[in-house]
Design an enzyme around this catalytic site. Structure first.
Site, PDB file in Angstrom:
ATOM      1  N   GLN A 227      12.147  29.451  13.129  1.00  0.00           N
ATOM      2  CA  GLN A 227      10.822  30.076  13.259  1.00  0.00           C
ATOM      3  C   GLN A 227      10.782  31.402  12.489  1.00  0.00           C
ATOM      4  O   GLN A 227       9.803  31.713  11.806  1.00  0.00           O
ATOM      5  CB  GLN A 227      10.488  30.355  14.736  1.00  0.00           C
ATOM      6  CG  GLN A 227      10.506  29.143  15.632  1.00  0.00           C
ATOM      7  CD  GLN A 227       9.479  28.107  15.230  1.00  0.00           C
ATOM      8  OE1 GLN A 227       8.400  28.434  14.758  1.00  0.00           O
ATOM      9  NE2 GLN A 227       9.830  26.841  15.371  1.00  0.00           N
TER      10      GLN A 227
ATOM     11  N   MET B 297       1.882  20.611  14.478  1.00  0.00           N
ATOM     12  CA  MET B 297       3.015  21.483  14.754  1.00  0.00           C
ATOM     13  C   MET B 297       2.584  22.820  15.357  1.00  0.00           C
ATOM     14  O   MET B 297       3.222  23.321  16.283  1.00  0.00           O
ATOM     15  CB  MET B 297       3.781  21.726  13.447  1.00  0.00           C
ATOM     16  CG  MET B 297       5.229  21.975  13.650  1.00  0.00           C
ATOM     17  SD  MET B 297       6.045  20.617  14.485  1.00  0.00           S
ATOM     18  CE  MET B 297       7.023  19.952  13.160  1.00  0.00           C
TER      19      MET B 297
ATOM     20  N   TYR C 223      14.375  23.920  20.984  1.00  0.00           N
ATOM     21  CA  TYR C 223      13.637  22.758  20.443  1.00  0.00           C
ATOM     22  C   TYR C 223      12.344  23.130  19.738  1.00  0.00           C
ATOM     23  O   TYR C 223      11.958  24.291  19.718  1.00  0.00           O
ATOM     24  CB  TYR C 223      13.462  21.665  21.496  1.00  0.00           C
ATOM     25  CG  TYR C 223      12.682  21.912  22.777  1.00  0.00           C
ATOM     26  CD1 TYR C 223      11.762  22.935  22.933  1.00  0.00           C
ATOM     27  CD2 TYR C 223      12.875  21.044  23.858  1.00  0.00           C
ATOM     28  CE1 TYR C 223      11.056  23.087  24.121  1.00  0.00           C
ATOM     29  CE2 TYR C 223      12.170  21.187  25.044  1.00  0.00           C
ATOM     30  CZ  TYR C 223      11.260  22.220  25.163  1.00  0.00           C
ATOM     31  OH  TYR C 223      10.569  22.361  26.320  1.00  0.00           O
ATOM     32  N   GLU C 224      11.769  22.146  19.100  1.00  0.00           N
ATOM     33  CA  GLU C 224      10.536  22.337  18.312  1.00  0.00           C
ATOM     34  C   GLU C 224      10.774  23.359  17.188  1.00  0.00           C
ATOM     35  O   GLU C 224       9.901  24.154  16.865  1.00  0.00           O
ATOM     36  CB  GLU C 224       9.395  22.785  19.238  1.00  0.00           C
ATOM     37  CG  GLU C 224       7.991  22.558  18.701  1.00  0.00           C
ATOM     38  CD  GLU C 224       7.647  21.105  18.452  1.00  0.00           C
ATOM     39  OE1 GLU C 224       8.059  20.245  19.258  1.00  0.00           O
ATOM     40  OE2 GLU C 224       6.983  20.833  17.442  1.00  0.00           O
ATOM     41  N   GLY C 225      11.961  23.285  16.568  1.00  0.00           N
ATOM     42  CA  GLY C 225      12.333  24.256  15.534  1.00  0.00           C
ATOM     43  C   GLY C 225      13.001  25.442  16.189  1.00  0.00           C
ATOM     44  O   GLY C 225      12.339  26.197  16.903  1.00  0.00           O
TER      45      GLY C 225
END
Lengths: 589, 248
Positions: free
Chosen positions: A442, A292, A435-437
């Site tokens: 975050q 990640m 995207y990607e969290g």
């Protein structure tokens, strides 16, 4: 269509002068022979490839888009050929292990190539980016047999990777994943479920697509501790490595998106397809999380790349566009003469060059985390990487998006017209904040998890580094203003950090209410730190500094006087607490 | 058979050339330098001949300051096997270059020397021809097609009004034109290998060649700025103007 020039001068300055990466590589087993000169040659050729092959199909790819025809995905004109050139050039395995056919270069070099890919053609760059992520997960967790069967082809780029995580009702909260996997007699599994938002889910550029899919075993406990990871190839692979029957990995539809139109973002149906367990049962999320940090760094760099691409067009335009008279001038002049236009360009530039510096810093820490022989160094590096990952992912994509909007604004009406390319950067940059969290997730990660990590050691280490640079800066005349401004911002950040992590204020409501403002504040101080560091390096170089480097002293002054003070107002916003956000009832919205 | 490919490091074709304030030359400090595009075409052609099995070794040679070896690295990344750097800080003129290359050719015994037809910095377009004369080898300049066999090379040249095909007995000199090929993007593994390929460093004195300039450079200046044009109302007025300007 605007041109793209890879920022090689800036990259070389960072690698050689600011971070002296050669010295670090020399003590990292496997990277000893990577010289700054080699890195520069690799980046130069990568830059040529991105500018010459990928940039020319960025705008046409956006206009044509990927399309689905009878269950088969077609990428836009030129993508197949560009991908073949990319793979033939050996670029897909740049940082992959040599034992699987990669070139074994450090992540520090990889991430700068990722910036160029993002700047020249984000839709394209996502293909190798996701393949690398999938390959890294397989390498870290899969059985040796799966590794031997899949990694050489994935590293070579002959097969690409995709991540099947999100479902219609399981987005940020993956504990809600519903896809299932049932064991078969031969040790493999039958995977069933539907996933959405799957980047590079299917396409016509490579012969196979390897999906990593999150699903639940029959006896799995509920929640995040009951999710396993499965490898589901589009085509089954025979024992001799050749491709076998088509697996039931099917594209339901292509998502209709605001940007990255050339990228086939799929709804995927795993219709009782055959899959293989990667890592331990019920530990699928852990397997995903090991890569990640790297994935999030890559997404952050997408914000940086697009901001730089937009800046290049905007700066060239401002130098050539004759419009309006400067005060006192008799004739119309170039718009670069107007302070407001300069402010827009400098806002962009002071972000991109600081962000690039932070990218190199973080990637180098990642390389240390992986390869340094001293466990203490590895631990310190791991802490810094964990702390900075959400700052980079959310900070770079927030500021990066804002930069693309400024880059559009500099062009006035032409910024809104497709032919100029600036509006595409705005649309493409938007996804990286999501995207990607999402960036909200975050920020929550930074405040709730990362600040408290290891008893707060990483954040203390980081703040101590900033303090040290300020002390150095105070001794140097050309850096004094920048150091003073940073000191003030740092003090505010430290005070808010204490407020959010100790005593009664460390409650979830307070932390969540502060999170996005805090992350932005943290990012600003980090950028200020890097501007001060770069200033000191340029001053120390004296007459040996290039014009590109010398101008950094003035950009640092702009940043510390015009941008960094925003951190002070963010600090006072945070101090108003969660009350203003929670006061009205949910029904009142 | 061996092929010798001379290469030169020049100001990048996308960089903006600026004259030094004292008019003694072009300011090369902080300007991007790259392999001369015609030389890149030469290297590409030589490497293709090697890949086709017609050639066993491709040797790149450059003459200039220490940094000139960047041109050799570029050639090695495309696929040349080794490099020779003849290092000198002098401004080396085409004749001195040709003399040095003649010595290198005598030592290396290549079947063909492939050169760019000219370098894009001074556009001399002389070195290949001079080298042919010094060695007494046949030459075919401005090649757009090269067909190599064991004893001869057939070269299609771009000439005024069309194409001319020459057959040269080996050893021979070929200079390349733009349309001969499109150089590849070097692959990542080759870029990395290039760092490990050998480069031999020599000095002009090793070859007994005096590179002292024979030409005197008076000054280098920017092209004169064009003066503003005028608009004419009729064709007759245009003819008048052209006549009074001595153009008709």
């Amino acid at each position: 269509m605007p041109d793209y020039t890879a920022p090689l001068d800036d990259m070389t300055f960072l690698l050689q002068d600011v971070f002296d990466v050669e010295k670090t590589f020399a003590v990292l087993p496997g990277y000893e022979e990577v010289s700054a000169e080699l890195a520069a040659s690799v980046l130069e050729e990568a830059g040529r490839f991105c500018a010459g092959v990928l940039r020319p199909i960025n705008q046409s790819g956006d206009e044509e888009g990927s399309r689905l025809d009878n269950g088969v995905v077609h990428t836009p004109k030129g993508f197949k050929e560009a991908y073949k050139a990319f793979v033939d050039g050996g670029w897909s395995g740049l940082s992959s292990p040599t034992e699987y056919g990669g070139q074994g270069l450090p992540r520090t070099v990889q991430i700068l190539v990722d910036e160029m890919l993002s700047a020249s053609n984000l839709s394209f760059g996502l293909f190798p980016g996701l393949s690398r992520g999938a390959a890294e997960a397989i390498e870290a967790h899969a059985s040796q047999a799966l590794k031997d069967q899949y990694l050489p082809k994935m590293v070579a780029g002959a097969w690409t990777g995709a991540m099947g995580l999100t479902e219609g009702t399981a987005g940020s909260d993956l504990s809600l994943v519903k896809a299932t996997a049932k064991p078969r007699d031969d040790g493999s599994y039958t995977v069933t479920g539907s996933k959405i938002f799957i980047s590079s889910g299917d396409h016509d550029m490579a012969e196979n697509v390897i999906h990593l899919v999150l699903a639940r075993l029959p006896d799995a406990p509920p929640g995040t501790k009951g999710i396993s990871l499965f490898l589901c190839p589009k085509y089954l692979v025979n024992d001799d490595g050749s491709l076998g029957a088509r697996n039931a990995v099917n594209v339901g539809s292509l998502e209709h998106k605001m940007g990255i139109h050339a990228q086939p973002t799929c709804v995927m149906n795993y219709d009782d397809c055959q899959g293989w367990l990667v890592g331990e049962a019920n530990r699928g999320l852990n397997a995903m999380f090991t890569m990640m940090n790297a994935e999030r760094l890559f997404v952050g760099v997408q914000g940086l790349g697009l901001a730089d691409a937009s800046y290049q067009t905007a700066a060239n335009y401002a130098k050539e566009r004759k419009q309006g008279r400067a005060p006192g001038a008799k004739e119309s002049g170039m718009i670069i003469a107007h302070p407001d236009v300069r402010k827009m360009l400098l806002t962009m530039l002071s972000f991109t060059e600081a962000a690039r510096a932070l990218t190199v810093f973080a990637a180098l820490e990642m390389d240390k985390e992986t390869a340094h022989p001293d466990p203490e160094v590895r631990k310190r590096a791991a802490g810094l990487v964990a702390l900075l990952t959400p700052v980079i992912k959310a900070g770079f994509t927030d500021f990066g998006f804002e930069a693309t909007v400024l880059g559009q604004q500099v062009l006035g009406g032409h910024g809104y017209i497709r032919e100029w390319g600036q509006e595409q950067f705005v649309r493409d940059a938007r996804i990286a904040m999501i995207y990607e969290g999402t960036n909200g997730i975050q920020a929550q990660d930074l405040v709730v998890r990362k600040l408290g990590l290891d008893g707060g050691a990483p954040v203390r280490t980081f703040l101590a580094m900033v303090t040290e640079t300020i002390a150095e800066g105070r001794q140097v005349a050309a850096a004094r203003d920048t150091a003073a401004a940073l000191d003030e911002a740092l003090e505010a950040l430290e005070s808010v950090t204490t407020r959010l992590t100790t005593g009664t204020n460390a409650d979830p409501l307070e932390q969540n209410a502060a999170a996005t403002d805090y992350l932005r504040m943290f990012a600003l101080v980090t950028f200020g730190w890097l501007w001060l560091r770069m200033t000191l390096v340029v001053v120390a170089k004296g007459d040996a500094a290039t014009p590109h480097e010398k101008r950094k002293i003035e950009i640092a002054r702009f940043f510390s006087s015009r941008i960094l003070p925003q951190s002070l107002s963010l600090g006072s916003q945070i101090c108003s607490g969660s009350a203003p956000l929670m006061a009205i009832a949910s029904e009142a919205f | 058979m061996k092929i010798l490919v001379p290469v030169k490091l020049v100001i990048d074709s996308n960089a903006k050339a600026r004259v030094k304030p004292d008019q003694s030359g072009v300011d090369l400090a902080n300007v991007k330098l790259s392999i001369n595009p015609f030389d890149e075409i030469s290297v590409e052609e030589a490497v293709r001949l090697k890949e086709a099995g017609k050639v066993s070794e491709v040797v790149a040679v450059t003459i200039g300051v220490a940094k000139a070896q960047d041109a050799l690295r570029a050639a090695l990344a495309i696929g040349a096997d080794r490099g020779i750097l003849i290092q000198t800080d002098e401004m080396v003129e085409p004749l001195a270059i040709a003399k040095l290359l003649a010595k290198v050719a005598e030592a290396e015994q290549p079947g063909v020397v492939i050169l760019g037809k000219q370098a894009i910095d001074d556009d001399s377009n002389q070195t290949g021809q001079m080298l042919g004369a010094l060695l007494g080898w046949p030459q075919a300049t401005f090649a757009s097609k090269v067909d190599l066999s064991a004893e001869a090379v057939e070269v299609t040249r771009e000439v005024d009004g069309g194409h001319q095909t020459l057959k040269l007995t080996l050893p021979a000199i070929v200079t390349t034109d733009l349309r001969l090929n499109e150089p590849r993007y070097p692959s990542l593994p080759n870029i990395m290998k290039a760092k490990k390929k050998p480069i031999e460093t020599k000095a002009p004195a090793d070859y007994g060649v005096d590179v002292t300039p024979r030409l005197k450079l008076l000054k280098v200046g920017e092209p004169p700025a064009r003066s503003a044009g005028i608009k004419v109302k009729t064709a007759g007025e245009l003819v008048e103007k052209l006549k009074s300007a001595g153009a008709l």
